[in-house]
Design a protein around this motif. Sequence first.
Motif, short mmCIF file in Angstrom:
data_model
loop_
_atom_site.label_atom_id
_atom_site.label_comp_id
_atom_site.label_asym_id
_atom_site.label_seq_id
_atom_site.Cartn_x
_atom_site.Cartn_y
_atom_site.Cartn_z
N UNK A 41 0.83 -1.21 0.00
CA UNK A 41 0.00 0.00 0.00
C UNK A 41 0.87 1.27 0.00
N UNK A 42 2.07 1.18 0.56
CA UNK A 42 2.96 2.34 0.61
C UNK A 42 3.56 2.67 -0.76
N UNK A 43 3.87 1.66 -1.55
CA UNK A 43 4.51 1.94 -2.83
C UNK A 43 3.62 1.71 -4.05
N UNK A 44 2.35 1.49 -3.84
CA UNK A 44 1.42 1.25 -4.94
C UNK A 44 1.41 2.38 -5.97
N UNK A 45 1.35 3.62 -5.51
CA UNK A 45 1.29 4.75 -6.45
C UNK A 45 2.58 4.87 -7.27
N UNK A 55 5.34 4.11 -12.53
CA UNK A 55 6.39 3.47 -13.33
C UNK A 55 5.78 2.69 -14.49
N UNK A 56 4.70 1.96 -14.23
CA UNK A 56 4.04 1.22 -15.31
C UNK A 56 3.50 2.17 -16.38
N UNK A 57 2.88 3.27 -15.96
CA UNK A 57 2.37 4.26 -16.91
C UNK A 57 3.51 4.85 -17.74
N UNK A 58 4.61 5.13 -17.07
CA UNK A 58 5.78 5.72 -17.74
C UNK A 58 6.30 4.80 -18.85
N UNK A 59 6.15 3.50 -18.67
CA UNK A 59 6.66 2.54 -19.65
C UNK A 59 5.55 1.95 -20.52
#
Length: 104
Positions: free
Chosen positions: A87-91, A96-100
């Motif tokens: 939950x802490x690093x979800x955003x 990162x996925x959007x960026x790639x």
Amino acid sequence: IVDIFVNQMKNEVKYKKPDIIYKIACFYNDRNTSDITDNMNIPNFLDWVQSQDPVLKINDNFVMVGRVSLLLRGFGNAFGLQLRTTQFWKSYAKSLLDQHGETY
């Protein structure tokens, strides 16, 4: 989660049992709740995992991620908190996925 843990993160387990791999991945990267540990304490759970499907290799690129996740959850436990570190690093992961250009 199983595919990511084995094929993308390049971790290795002996028998490749999907249910055990799922528990290993969740334990190291997110939570140590009863659905994962079957109410075992951490040493007993790790011994059980090794008896069911021995972990042969954890990719060096992900060792610290797992260690920090365990450390943060350990601090939370000391204060009576049950933390899920994903939950802490979800955003950050979504960004990162959007960026790639990856879909999720």
